[in-house]
Design a protein around this motif. Structure first.
Motif, PDB file in Angstrom:
ATOM      1  N   GLY A 136      20.561  40.908  16.081  1.00  0.00           N
ATOM      2  CA  GLY A 136      21.575  39.900  15.790  1.00  0.00           C
ATOM      3  C   GLY A 136      22.581  40.402  14.777  1.00  0.00           C
ATOM      4  N   ASN A 137      23.482  39.522  14.387  1.00  0.00           N
ATOM      5  CA  ASN A 137      24.595  39.916  13.516  1.00  0.00           C
ATOM      6  C   ASN A 137      24.182  40.229  12.084  1.00  0.00           C
ATOM      7  N   VAL A 138      23.033  39.771  11.602  1.00  0.00           N
ATOM      8  CA  VAL A 138      22.632  40.090  10.223  1.00  0.00           C
ATOM      9  C   VAL A 138      21.616  41.230  10.161  1.00  0.00           C
ATOM     10  N   PHE A 160      16.114  49.938  16.883  1.00  0.00           N
ATOM     11  CA  PHE A 160      14.882  49.617  17.602  1.00  0.00           C
ATOM     12  C   PHE A 160      15.118  48.705  18.803  1.00  0.00           C
ATOM     13  N   PHE A 161      16.138  47.832  18.718  1.00  0.00           N
ATOM     14  CA  PHE A 161      16.417  46.850  19.760  1.00  0.00           C
ATOM     15  C   PHE A 161      17.843  46.990  20.272  1.00  0.00           C
ATOM     16  N   PRO A 162      18.079  46.631  21.552  1.00  0.00           N
ATOM     17  CA  PRO A 162      19.448  46.645  22.084  1.00  0.00           C
ATOM     18  C   PRO A 162      20.215  45.382  21.681  1.00  0.00           C
ATOM     19  N   LEU A 163      21.506  45.395  21.944  1.00  0.00           N
ATOM     20  CA  LEU A 163      22.351  44.218  21.715  1.00  0.00           C
ATOM     21  C   LEU A 163      22.001  43.114  22.701  1.00  0.00           C
ATOM     22  N   HIS A 183      21.729  37.701  21.249  1.00  0.00           N
ATOM     23  CA  HIS A 183      21.759  36.849  20.056  1.00  0.00           C
ATOM     24  C   HIS A 183      22.799  35.745  20.202  1.00  0.00           C
ATOM     25  N   GLY A 184      24.003  36.099  20.647  1.00  0.00           N
ATOM     26  CA  GLY A 184      25.031  35.079  20.875  1.00  0.00           C
ATOM     27  C   GLY A 184      26.162  35.075  19.878  1.00  0.00           C
ATOM     28  N   HIS A 185      26.193  36.049  18.973  1.00  0.00           N
ATOM     29  CA  HIS A 185      27.285  36.090  17.997  1.00  0.00           C
ATOM     30  C   HIS A 185      28.523  36.751  18.604  1.00  0.00           C
ATOM     31  N   GLY A 186      29.652  36.490  18.002  1.00  0.00           N
ATOM     32  CA  GLY A 186      30.913  37.061  18.469  1.00  0.00           C
ATOM     33  C   GLY A 186      32.078  36.253  17.949  1.00  0.00           C
ATOM     34  N   ASP A 187      33.266  36.587  18.423  1.00  0.00           N
ATOM     35  CA  ASP A 187      34.489  35.941  17.950  1.00  0.00           C
ATOM     36  C   ASP A 187      35.077  34.998  18.990  1.00  0.00           C
ATOM     37  N   LYS A 188      35.651  33.916  18.529  1.00  0.00           N
ATOM     38  CA  LYS A 188      36.514  33.019  19.295  1.00  0.00           C
ATOM     39  C   LYS A 188      35.841  32.261  20.431  1.00  0.00           C
ATOM     40  N   LYS A 189      34.524  32.220  20.459  1.00  0.00           N
ATOM     41  CA  LYS A 189      33.823  31.420  21.458  1.00  0.00           C
ATOM     42  C   LYS A 189      32.638  30.766  20.781  1.00  0.00           C
ATOM     43  N   THR A 190      32.171  29.683  21.365  1.00  0.00           N
ATOM     44  CA  THR A 190      30.943  29.079  20.857  1.00  0.00           C
ATOM     45  C   THR A 190      29.776  30.028  21.130  1.00  0.00           C
ATOM     46  N   GLU A 245      27.035  29.400  22.673  1.00  0.00           N
ATOM     47  CA  GLU A 245      26.627  29.240  24.068  1.00  0.00           C
ATOM     48  C   GLU A 245      27.550  30.027  25.007  1.00  0.00           C
ATOM     49  N   LYS A 246      28.852  29.954  24.769  1.00  0.00           N
ATOM     50  CA  LYS A 246      29.799  30.695  25.614  1.00  0.00           C
ATOM     51  C   LYS A 246      29.659  32.198  25.424  1.00  0.00           C
ATOM     52  N   GLN A 247      29.340  32.641  24.207  1.00  0.00           N
ATOM     53  CA  GLN A 247      29.091  34.065  23.959  1.00  0.00           C
ATOM     54  C   GLN A 247      27.881  34.526  24.771  1.00  0.00           C
ATOM     55  N   ALA A 248      26.825  33.702  24.772  1.00  0.00           N
ATOM     56  CA  ALA A 248      25.608  34.048  25.511  1.00  0.00           C
ATOM     57  C   ALA A 248      25.887  34.132  27.010  1.00  0.00           C
ATOM     58  N   LEU A 249      26.606  33.168  27.533  1.00  0.00           N
ATOM     59  CA  LEU A 249      26.961  33.183  28.954  1.00  0.00           C
ATOM     60  C   LEU A 249      27.829  34.394  29.300  1.00  0.00           C
ATOM     61  N   ALA A 250      28.791  34.706  28.448  1.00  0.00           N
ATOM     62  CA  ALA A 250      29.689  35.838  28.697  1.00  0.00           C
ATOM     63  C   ALA A 250      28.931  37.164  28.715  1.00  0.00           C
ATOM     64  N   ALA A 251      27.870  37.269  27.944  1.00  0.00           N
ATOM     65  CA  ALA A 251      27.092  38.511  27.878  1.00  0.00           C
ATOM     66  C   ALA A 251      26.476  38.868  29.227  1.00  0.00           C
ATOM     67  N   PHE A 252      26.257  37.855  30.072  1.00  0.00           N
ATOM     68  CA  PHE A 252      25.604  38.094  31.361  1.00  0.00           C
ATOM     69  C   PHE A 252      26.457  37.658  32.550  1.00  0.00           C
ATOM     70  N   TYR A 253      27.781  37.582  32.340  1.00  0.00           N
ATOM     71  CA  TYR A 253      28.662  37.087  33.402  1.00  0.00           C
ATOM     72  C   TYR A 253      28.578  37.927  34.672  1.00  0.00           C
TER      73      TYR A 253
END
Length: 165
Positions: free
Chosen positions: A58-60, A68-71, A86-93, A95-103
């Protein structure tokens, strides 16, 4: 197959520990998924003493965890594909970050964290689950973690507890 789902444990010192109720649940799990913000590999070491652990950073998380782990990753369980991010990122909620990761990937479930807000819901044909946090509830009334059962059907549950467990 029983999967314990957690995220956002934020444990960086030896004084803070994972809650007993979460660890008791891990005793009967076939798989444990952590959706990032471990803060240290001690959390992984503890969880892996109960069974197989899959996760992402995750981001922290510091370099030791990132090495040890992938993004993000996709794991297959009983014919179902589970995307973990994890779901962190810019300019999206989150939930939307998580969905975008697997679009561009076909997944049945997306496990994510970051917001510390427990969630189970479908978006189109994908089950989204954010287990919240078992150690850092922020302004929410309860700590939480998730359980996924992957058999002929998928069953998802959020377990809430008050911290004395």
């Amino acid at each position: 197959m029983k999967i314990v789902v957690t995220a956002d444990t934020h444990i960086s010192n030896k004084g803070k520990q994972l809650p007993t109720c979460l660890l008791n649940e891990c005793r009967t799990a076939d798989l444990i998924i952590h959706a990032g913000d471990w803060k240290s590999l001690e959390v992984y070491n503890t969880l892996s003493s109960y069974g197989e652990v899959k996760g992402v950073y995750g981001n922290v998380d510091k370099d030791a965890v990132k090495e040890f782990f992938p993004l993000q990753q996709v794991v297959e369980v009983n014919g179902y594909k589970i995307g973990i991010v994890h779901g962190h990122g810019d300019k999206k909620t989150t939930e939307k970050q998580a969905l975008a990761a697997f679009y561009d990937k076909e997944v049945d479930v997306i496990v994510f964290g970051h917001s510390h807000i427990p969630l189970i819901r479908y978006f189109k044909h994908v089950l989204l689950i954010n287990p919240g946090s078992p150690t850092d509830k922020r302004k929410l009334p309860y700590y939480s973690y998730g359980i996924l059962e992957m058999e002929e059907r998928i069953r998802a549950e959020i377990v809430f507890f008050d911290g004395r467990s």
